[in-house]
Write a protein that holds these residues in place. Structure first.
Motif, PDB file in Angstrom:
ATOM      1  N   LEU A  51       0.828  -1.199   0.000  1.00 40.54           N
ATOM      2  CA  LEU A  51       0.000   0.000   0.000  1.00 40.54           C
ATOM      3  C   LEU A  51       0.867   1.255   0.000  1.00 40.54           C
ATOM      4  CD1 LEU A  51      -2.734   1.434   0.197  1.00 40.54           C
ATOM      5  CD2 LEU A  51      -2.667   1.060   2.678  1.00 40.54           C
ATOM      6  N   ARG A  52       1.920   1.235   0.777  1.00 41.78           N
ATOM      7  CA  ARG A  52       2.850   2.383   0.779  1.00 41.78           C
ATOM      8  C   ARG A  52       3.493   2.557  -0.595  1.00 41.78           C
ATOM      9  NH1 ARG A  52       4.300   0.146   6.022  1.00 41.78           N
ATOM     10  NH2 ARG A  52       3.600   1.559   7.705  1.00 41.78           N
ATOM     11  N   ARG A  53       3.811   1.462  -1.250  1.00 40.26           N
ATOM     12  CA  ARG A  53       4.400   1.549  -2.587  1.00 40.26           C
ATOM     13  C   ARG A  53       3.429   2.191  -3.565  1.00 40.26           C
ATOM     14  NH1 ARG A  53       3.767  -1.119  -7.080  1.00 40.26           N
ATOM     15  NH2 ARG A  53       2.339  -2.598  -6.082  1.00 40.26           N
ATOM     16  N   LEU A  54       2.175   1.795  -3.489  1.00 40.32           N
ATOM     17  CA  LEU A  54       1.177   2.379  -4.382  1.00 40.32           C
ATOM     18  C   LEU A  54       0.991   3.863  -4.108  1.00 40.32           C
ATOM     19  CD1 LEU A  54      -1.520  -0.451  -4.340  1.00 40.32           C
ATOM     20  CD2 LEU A  54       0.077   0.108  -6.189  1.00 40.32           C
ATOM     21  N   LEU A  55       1.019   4.249  -2.852  1.00 40.18           N
ATOM     22  CA  LEU A  55       0.903   5.666  -2.522  1.00 40.18           C
ATOM     23  C   LEU A  55       2.093   6.452  -3.059  1.00 40.18           C
ATOM     24  CD1 LEU A  55      -0.431   5.476   1.152  1.00 40.18           C
ATOM     25  CD2 LEU A  55      -1.721   6.035  -0.917  1.00 40.18           C
ATOM     26  N   ASP A  56       3.265   5.852  -2.990  1.00 44.31           N
ATOM     27  CA  ASP A  56       4.444   6.512  -3.537  1.00 44.31           C
ATOM     28  C   ASP A  56       4.314   6.689  -5.050  1.00 44.31           C
ATOM     29  OD1 ASP A  56       7.290   7.465  -3.098  1.00 44.31           O
ATOM     30  OD2 ASP A  56       7.631   5.873  -4.575  1.00 44.31           O
ATOM     31  N   GLU A  57       3.766   5.693  -5.732  1.00 46.58           N
ATOM     32  CA  GLU A  57       3.547   5.821  -7.168  1.00 46.58           C
ATOM     33  C   GLU A  57       2.496   6.883  -7.480  1.00 46.58           C
ATOM     34  OE1 GLU A  57       2.502   2.003  -8.632  1.00 46.58           O
ATOM     35  OE2 GLU A  57       4.519   1.143  -8.388  1.00 46.58           O
ATOM     36  N   ASP A  58       1.564   7.071  -6.581  1.00 51.56           N
ATOM     37  CA  ASP A  58       0.561   8.122  -6.770  1.00 51.56           C
ATOM     38  C   ASP A  58       1.130   9.508  -6.533  1.00 51.56           C
ATOM     39  OD1 ASP A  58      -1.368   6.255  -7.345  1.00 51.56           O
ATOM     40  OD2 ASP A  58      -2.066   6.090  -5.275  1.00 51.56           O
ATOM     41  N   GLY A  59       2.347   9.593  -6.005  1.00 47.53           N
ATOM     42  CA  GLY A  59       2.927  10.888  -5.700  1.00 47.53           C
ATOM     43  C   GLY A  59       2.596  11.399  -4.320  1.00 47.53           C
ATOM     44  N   MET A  60       1.979  10.570  -3.503  1.00 47.55           N
ATOM     45  CA  MET A  60       1.607  10.979  -2.153  1.00 47.55           C
ATOM     46  C   MET A  60       2.711  10.577  -1.184  1.00 47.55           C
ATOM     47  SD  MET A  60      -1.833  10.094   0.075  1.00 47.55           S
ATOM     48  CE  MET A  60      -2.847  11.150  -0.975  1.00 47.55           C
ATOM     49  N   ALA A  61       3.282  11.560  -0.530  1.00 46.46           N
ATOM     50  CA  ALA A  61       4.343  11.295   0.438  1.00 46.46           C
ATOM     51  C   ALA A  61       3.774  10.593   1.660  1.00 46.46           C
ATOM     52  CB  ALA A  61       5.024  12.598   0.850  1.00 46.46           C
ATOM     53  N   VAL A  62       4.494   9.613   2.138  1.00 42.17           N
ATOM     54  CA  VAL A  62       4.099   8.865   3.331  1.00 42.17           C
ATOM     55  C   VAL A  62       4.913   9.369   4.503  1.00 42.17           C
ATOM     56  CG1 VAL A  62       3.930   6.588   4.389  1.00 42.17           C
ATOM     57  CG2 VAL A  62       3.472   6.865   1.949  1.00 42.17           C
ATOM     58  N   GLY A  63       4.221   9.815   5.542  1.00 40.53           N
ATOM     59  CA  GLY A  63       4.912  10.367   6.699  1.00 40.53           C
ATOM     60  C   GLY A  63       5.534   9.277   7.553  1.00 40.53           C
ATOM     61  N   GLU A  64       6.850   9.175   7.505  1.00 45.73           N
ATOM     62  CA  GLU A  64       7.588   8.206   8.309  1.00 45.73           C
ATOM     63  C   GLU A  64       8.788   8.897   8.940  1.00 45.73           C
ATOM     64  OE1 GLU A  64       6.766   4.010   5.978  1.00 45.73           O
ATOM     65  OE2 GLU A  64       8.514   5.200   5.406  1.00 45.73           O
ATOM     66  N   HIS A  65       9.134   8.435  10.117  1.00 49.19           N
ATOM     67  CA  HIS A  65      10.291   8.951  10.843  1.00 49.19           C
ATOM     68  C   HIS A  65      10.181  10.460  11.069  1.00 49.19           C
ATOM     69  CE1 HIS A  65      11.912   5.014   9.938  1.00 49.19           C
ATOM     70  NE2 HIS A  65      11.844   5.260   8.635  1.00 49.19           N
ATOM     71  N   GLY A  66       8.985  10.913  11.391  1.00 46.28           N
ATOM     72  CA  GLY A  66       8.789  12.322  11.702  1.00 46.28           C
ATOM     73  C   GLY A  66       8.655  13.228  10.500  1.00 46.28           C
ATOM     74  N   GLU A  67       8.724  12.690   9.301  1.00 42.87           N
ATOM     75  CA  GLU A  67       8.592  13.516   8.110  1.00 42.87           C
ATOM     76  C   GLU A  67       7.115  13.757   7.808  1.00 42.87           C
ATOM     77  OE1 GLU A  67      10.594  11.539   5.002  1.00 42.87           O
ATOM     78  OE2 GLU A  67      12.595  11.744   5.886  1.00 42.87           O
ATOM     79  N   PRO A  68       6.798  14.934   7.233  1.00 44.72           N
ATOM     80  CA  PRO A  68       5.393  15.207   6.914  1.00 44.72           C
ATOM     81  C   PRO A  68       4.924  14.327   5.772  1.00 44.72           C
ATOM     82  CG  PRO A  68       6.802  16.960   6.054  1.00 44.72           C
ATOM     83  CD  PRO A  68       7.685  16.077   6.898  1.00 44.72           C
ATOM     84  N   GLY A  69       3.678  13.937   5.834  1.00 40.78           N
ATOM     85  CA  GLY A  69       3.100  13.095   4.795  1.00 40.78           C
ATOM     86  C   GLY A  69       1.871  12.380   5.305  1.00 40.78           C
ATOM     87  N   ALA A  70       1.377  11.497   4.473  1.00 41.33           N
ATOM     88  CA  ALA A  70       0.179  10.748   4.825  1.00 41.33           C
ATOM     89  C   ALA A  70       0.485   9.725   5.920  1.00 41.33           C
ATOM     90  CB  ALA A  70      -0.382  10.044   3.595  1.00 41.33           C
ATOM     91  N   THR A  71      -0.499   9.498   6.790  1.00 42.35           N
ATOM     92  CA  THR A  71      -0.377   8.512   7.861  1.00 42.35           C
ATOM     93  C   THR A  71      -0.974   7.196   7.387  1.00 42.35           C
ATOM     94  OG1 THR A  71      -0.540  10.244   9.534  1.00 42.35           O
ATOM     95  CG2 THR A  71      -0.965   7.988  10.234  1.00 42.35           C
ATOM     96  N   VAL A  72      -0.179   6.153   7.408  1.00 42.57           N
ATOM     97  CA  VAL A  72      -0.613   4.836   6.960  1.00 42.57           C
ATOM     98  C   VAL A  72      -0.535   3.887   8.148  1.00 42.57           C
ATOM     99  CG1 VAL A  72      -0.225   2.959   5.326  1.00 42.57           C
ATOM    100  CG2 VAL A  72       0.244   5.320   4.641  1.00 42.57           C
TER     101      VAL A  72
END
Length: 673
Positions: A354-375
């Motif tokens: 799911l995270r891979r698909l979000l990355d392909e959509d151009g949606m940043a995933v918030g991990e390690h304190g970085e801003p982005g979508a919460t998964v």
């Protein structure tokens, strides 16, 4: 005097609630609504009154509405004491509307007896006791204008976007600016509403478990769940605190679909200010459901996308929603539901995919304190992971920044859509070389060079007539007279040889417009060309007038200081010739003493001296004549250049200046501090 009204909720008319107490009643699969005159009407399959009477003739899941403004109870008889202005009538007016056994609001705690069926209970009191200072009911949730201004960076971006739209309305069509205008309108509308509340929508596909998660967060079964599809047909809201009526009105959620998590309570303290909205299925077969999802998603502060292990990679979800909303990652939650159905570490594998698909959509995933979508993964049915989501929502609500983040993301999206309208390739503009080339083309069209050469020749002819020998002038006059048509006026030049060739002027205008528009975005390039074409209207005619006025100078030509002396010397040379000739004639006829040499020398001096003076004057006049011609050419060039600048270059420069202004505003809009 108080009356007690109680309702119980049921899923699809299958569950029923019971209660006991003085004057208690039970209802199953029923909806209680205020009648036209305010009387409470209850329809149920089984009704028990204080006297133990049961109402026959009722059907399950039947919504009984009042007829003739009378209240009914159990067996269809009028309830005692329920007169038109009786206590029950007043209670029904004060009580909230309910649907499917669920209430739409929470009451204010107060004195008197309270009946609780374990789910939702409400004590209705006299309206006079509930009325506030402004006459509104205390239990009625009304909008309180507590919205505050946005922070300075966001406010600056909104001002820049507003200025950008204003400057572009006459250059871009309404469709191109529609999204930017919508963002400005929605930002202004959201600013006027409660800043203490955060509106979060729960969206997902059919069978993903949206409503189950909605109920899990609420702590009570509010939204219907089941196998029937679509289960949720209209948005349902759940507010953890009062004051969100304005926000819900903006979402067009009717009062009958507005819920509170607990009867008379406020729920989790961390969620104070949260407004949760359960949306219909985004992939519903009913168009009206999809339209409602699209409408509400444009208005909420954040969104929770609920996906299941079977359809988390659905193209409809990614292509229609997640990809276009990739810039809204900071206010997006992507929840993998139903992980209880996955064995072993399959949930982690699905989550990684799911995270891979979000990355392909151009949606940043918030991990390690970085801003982005919460998964995250959870199971709304078993409650696994629901606490983590509740904690994240509580943090989002307490920060009170979701609304500003949503507006900022909307501005980013609008700026991205407008990028091709404002961002140019290279450095467009009117270069000095392009200006000089345009001036040269106009000068060529107006014949400035030919006018200068003609002025120079005229000055030299004038000098030759003044300083030349009279015999040479007579000879030239004879030649002109002897030539056929030499003394007649010259015919006018044909139309295609006019001083200001229209085609040359039009070509000059097109060239300078293309140079100025090179690299500009299409709307602004078109505006530059249109400005040049509008300015060029009537330009050939004005250049014609300039050529006629400033072309060949008329009147007396200027004379240098040495000119009178040269004329006097030439006159002396002529007199010497005449004197020598008369002297020689006198000797021939015997009037004078014979002597051939003196008169011959005098005549020879005049004959030789005259051409020498003429040649010297011509050499001396070459410089002044050239300067005179250059002045005439310069005046015509400057006049043509001024005309072209006023009619073509200035409008083009104004369009370029407007583009630079909007480009600066676009930079302010697209820059996030």
């Amino acid at each position: 005097m108080t009356a007690v009204t109680a309702v119980t909720g049921e899923t699809e008319g299958r569950r029923s609630g019971t209660g006991a107490g003085a004057g208690a009643g039970s209802a199953s699969g029923a909806e209680t609504e205020p009648g036209p005159q305010g009387e409470a009407v209850t329809g149920s399959s089984t009704g028990t009154s204080a006297g133990g009477a049961s109402g026959p003739g009722s059907r399950p899941d039947e919504k009984t509405r009042p007829e003739g403004g009378h209240g009914s109870s159990g067996d269809g008889e009028r309830a005692p004491g329920d007169g038109e202005n009786g206590p029950a009538d007043r209670a029904s007016r004060a009580a909230p509307r309910t649907e499917g056994g669920r209430e739409t609001g929470a009451p204010e705690d107060g004195d008197g007896e309270q009946w609780d069926d374990g789910l939702i209970a409400r004590r209705a009191v006299d309206p006079s006791e509930l009325a506030g200072e402004d006459g509104s009911l205390v239990g009625d949730e009304r909008h309180v204008p507590i919205g505050g201004p946005y922070a300075a960076p966001l406010r600056g971006r909104l001002d820049a976007l507003r200025e950008l739209v204003g400057l572009s309305r006459t250059r871009l069509d309404e469709k191109a600016l529609a999204e930017a205008g919508r963002v400005l309108d929605e930002a202004a509308a959201r600013q006027q509403l409660s800043a203490r509340h955060t509106v979060v929508a729960i969206a997902g596909a059919t069978g993903s478990g949206k409503s189950t998660l909605f109920n899990a967060l609420a702590g009570v079964p509010i939204s219907e769940t089941g196998l029937r599809r679509p289960t949720t047909s209209a948005p349902i809201s759940l507010s953890w605190s009062e004051g969100a009526a304005g926000l819900l009105d903006r979402l067009a959620i009717p009062p009958r679909l507005r819920r509170r998590p607990l009867a008379g309570g406020s729920g989790d303290e961390a969620l104070q200010g949260l407004v949760l909205v359960d949306l219909p299925d985004h992939d519903s077969a009913m168009t009206v459901h999809r339209d409602q999802v699209d409408r509400v998603l444009k208005l909420v502060d954040a969104v929770i996308w609920v996906v299941d292990p079977e359809k988390y990679a659905d193209a409809a979800l990614h292509e229609r929603y997640l990809r276009p909303l990739a810039g809204h990652a900071e206010i997006t939650f992507v929840v993998l539901n139903q992980i209880d159905r996955l064995p072993g570490d399959a949930a982690d594998q699905v989550l990684d995919d799911l995270r891979r698909l979000l990355d392909e959509d151009g949606m940043a995933v918030g991990e390690h304190g970085e801003p982005g979508a919460t998964v995250l993964a959870l199971s709304a049915l078993t409650g696994e992971g629901v606490g983590d989501l509740r904690e994240l929502l509580g943090r989002l609500v307490q920060e009170k920044s979701a609304a500003a983040r949503r507006v900022s993301a909307d501005i980013d999206a609008a700026a991205n859509r407008l990028r091709s309208m404002y961002v140019a390739d290279g450095r467009p503009g009117l270069s000095e070389r392009a200006r000089e080339d345009f001036t040269a083309r106009l000068a060529n069209a107006v014949g400035a060079t030919a006018v200068g050469e003609e002025a120079e020749r005229r000055w030299r002819r004038n000098a030759g007539r003044a300083c030349g020998t009279p015999w040479l002038r007579l000879w030239r006059w004879y030649e002109r007279v002897r030539m056929p048509g030499g003394g007649l006026p010259q015919p006018t030049e044909p139309a295609e040889e006019e001083l200001t060739a229209r085609q040359r002027v039009e070509q000059a205008v097109r060239t300078v417009a293309d140079d100025a528009a090179h690299g500009l975005p299409a709307p602004w390039a078109q505006a530059v060309r249109e400005a040049a074409v509008r300015g060029a209207e009537g330009l050939p005619e004005e250049l014609d007038d300039l050529a006629s006025e400033l072309g060949t100078p008329s009147g007396r030509l200027p004379r240098p200081a040495w000119w009178p002396a040269a004329v006097l010397v030439q006159a002396c040379m002529t007199l010497l010739q005449i004197f020598g000739g008369l002297w020689l004639v006198g000797q021939i006829i015997g009037v004078l003493e014979p002597g051939l040499l003196p008169p011959v020398l005098v005549m020879l001096a005049g004959i030789i001296g005259g051409p020498l003076v003429e040649w010297a004057c011509a050499a001396a006049a070459r410089g002044p004549a050239r300067r005179y011609g250059q002045d005439a050419e310069r005046r015509l060039r400057e006049a043509a250049a001024a005309c072209g600048r006023a009619k073509v270059l200035d409008p083009v420069a104004a369009e370029l200046l407007r583009y630079r202004e909007v480009r600066e505003q676009y930079g302010a809009v697209s820059f996030r501090r």
